[in-house]
Design an enzyme around this catalytic site. Sequence first.
Site, PDB file in Angstrom:
ATOM      1  N   LYS A 170      55.060   5.421 -66.649  1.00  0.00           N
ATOM      2  CA  LYS A 170      54.074   4.861 -67.894  1.00  0.00           C
ATOM      3  C   LYS A 170      52.596   4.869 -67.484  1.00  0.00           C
ATOM      4  O   LYS A 170      52.201   4.863 -66.234  1.00  0.00           O
ATOM      5  CB  LYS A 170      54.356   3.323 -68.115  1.00  0.00           C
ATOM      6  CG  LYS A 170      53.781   2.405 -67.334  1.00  0.00           C
ATOM      7  CD  LYS A 170      52.553   2.098 -67.439  1.00  0.00           C
ATOM      8  CE  LYS A 170      52.084   1.856 -68.801  1.00  0.00           C
ATOM      9  NZ  LYS A 170      50.544   1.312 -68.640  1.00  0.00           N
ATOM     10  N   THR A 181      46.272   5.049 -63.481  1.00  0.00           N
ATOM     11  CA  THR A 181      46.931   3.719 -63.861  1.00  0.00           C
ATOM     12  C   THR A 181      48.206   3.797 -64.305  1.00  0.00           C
ATOM     13  O   THR A 181      48.416   4.285 -65.373  1.00  0.00           O
ATOM     14  CB  THR A 181      46.257   3.012 -64.919  1.00  0.00           C
ATOM     15  OG1 THR A 181      45.084   2.631 -64.661  1.00  0.00           O
ATOM     16  CG2 THR A 181      47.071   1.728 -65.267  1.00  0.00           C
TER      17      THR A 181
END
Lengths: 385, 385
Positions: A170, A181
């Site tokens: 993700k 991230t």
Amino acid sequence: MTVTAPKGFRAAGVPAGLKSTGARDVAVVVNDGPSAAAAAVFTSNRCKANPVLWSERAIADGTASAIVLNSGGANCYTGSFGFQTTHETAELAGELFGVSAVDVLVCSTGLIGTGDETFRQRVLEGTRAAAGALSGGGGQDAAEAIMTTDTVAKTAVREGAGYTIGAMAKGAGMLAPGLATMLVVITTDADVEPPALDGALRAATAATFDRLDSDGCMSTNDTVALLASGASGVTPEPGEFTRLLTDLCHDLAGQLQRDAEGASHDVDITTTGAASEAEALEVSRAVSRSNLFKAAIFGNDPNWGRVLAAAGTTNAAFDPHDLDVTINGVMVCKAGTPHEPAESVDLTPRATTVLIDLHAGDASATIRTNDLTHAYVHENSAYSS
Amino acid sequence: MTVTAPKGFRAAGVPAGLKSTGARDVAVVVNDGPSAAAAAVFTSNRCKANPVLWSERAIADGTASAIVLNSGGANCYTGSFGFQTTHETAELAGELFGVSAVDVLVCSTGLIGTGDETFRQRVLEGTRAAAGALSGGGGQDAAEAIMTTDTVAKTAVREGAGYTIGAMAKGAGMLAPGLATMLVVITTDADVEPPALDGALRAATAATFDRLDSDGCMSTNDTVALLASGASGVTPEPGEFTRLLTDLCHDLAGQLQRDAEGASHDVDITTTGAASEAEALEVSRAVSRSNLFKAAIFGNDPNWGRVLAAAGTTNAAFDPHDLDVTINGVMVCKAGTPHEPAESVDLTPRATTVLIDLHAGDASATIRTNDLTHAYVHENSAYSS
């Protein structure tokens, strides 16, 4: 299939009320062995989320049997209460799977500074529910459960000589170096000892996720974990395993780039003719951080002056009057002066390439980034409200 | 009055066809002496525009009698033709004012990579026209002639003990450290020798323009020049002169910040409790470069998690679990945990303050920046088209 493609893994993803939409938000991946070898890399941000602080310790011995992941809250800057939430999550998962709590990794993603008693209870209940839903086909549900602003679940599978590598990822915003991230779980049924796993994972992430820099912002929660069950009975040749793992990570990094928040262009910035790979990266990174350049790409404007202005902020070896810039195949600047007309550059495709030749050596490297758009500003000005 | 406020200066600003709007675009400032002492600081970008390359040499002897400035083209990355344009401009101005060409500074601002024969002729004709229009009241016209995307002309005047300092400035985008993107001309009728002038100017710019970081992008053309006519006959006390000069530069930097392209908030980021001023600057600078934080401020969202995530990318001394963040007077994070509710922060005013306490020492420093807005993206995606 994703993380459940290799033999020896079960996974699940369930809704636990952390997302206001009611979508899946807690995932569990379990390694049924026979091996529990594992490796992980984490954000280099000094402000680390509680699950990162926990998992860094838990992975230190090179083994992990399960990972619990949640979206809907980063559990970062939530103090000792937040760390205790992570600890209780690992303890619960350890009980449920019959392993030690320190063989359970924990990952969280979402807003920083949130993680109250309700959050804790939902994570714990979600962990229990996911444990009850584990299956050899649960990889897709798990991949969906870790999505935040992602618009699609990201997965990848590679087949080696007698073994398989699977993954879910993700990541859509706060994508920057020292890991974008993101949360990534990679599984394999290859039989690889922890030190070799760690080496392969660090080599693969350095060449892929570390070169993805969507918006220059480094997260507090980044984790890439690799679990090896050994269930195939095959111990791959180390070089081949690292190449296959790197190829899979490159695939996932591309998926992250193409789903970056608000982006309308995927921009691969390659610096060539550099004195070293580090200097090539420095120049490409500097250009990828230029808001002016990124806004120009959004406007389909091949503004090479902004490329050179960014290159000029670096310490890389080059003569400022001997730089070439090629955008989407058109050399718009040669030896530091205008060359082909900028009008001949077609920036309407989403895939964009920028090539900078420093004429200072033989090294080259690419940073993958995105443009700066109205949608990026909109999404990130409203994200927490 | 601006640059013509001090005794001994004349100025003019004329339209020369460089701006498609027909507005003033060539300015000249002349120092009639008796002194020709001068100092200047330039962009630290390695990719320097031709007028910067010229002016760096011209100022080396500590004297300058005139400055020619144009908007409507940066004359950067225009090759040897572009350098020759700058050289011819200085030669022409030298003839017109009866001084050596190396006593003429040249500044250009506008797009990089443009500067053809038409550009050259217009700059030369504009220089001639401006020379004919010089007057002791021409400062305002000159200030208008150097505007690009600026919405207002920036000027400032300070009165010392028997002497005056005046200034004009332009700058609205590409505002970053090692000087914001800007041209600034400062004049004074104080009688100050070149070495003292240079020291005062470097001290003043280090504390002001070097701490303005609107969008993290460093220009190729930045120039701050200071000319001293000595016409007042007063030699100021060095400390007083530097303080007055710094105050004037602080005023101008604030004007640049408030006119930054597309900005809706002026954000002063102060780091306190730092082990050194350099570390305070490093933390404030890192926060000022976070697109996620800047987009949040645009959305009136006091997202302190993004402040800490940016602080965590630095090497400054601090304990990540002992950081306080105060936004517009409300301490939203204390000792690394949520404190006052974010809802109590009022971000509707344009002036915004962020205070980060590192609890690691006694030093503090402020970086002035802006938010990241739709208008910034719009203006910079369309600027060259």
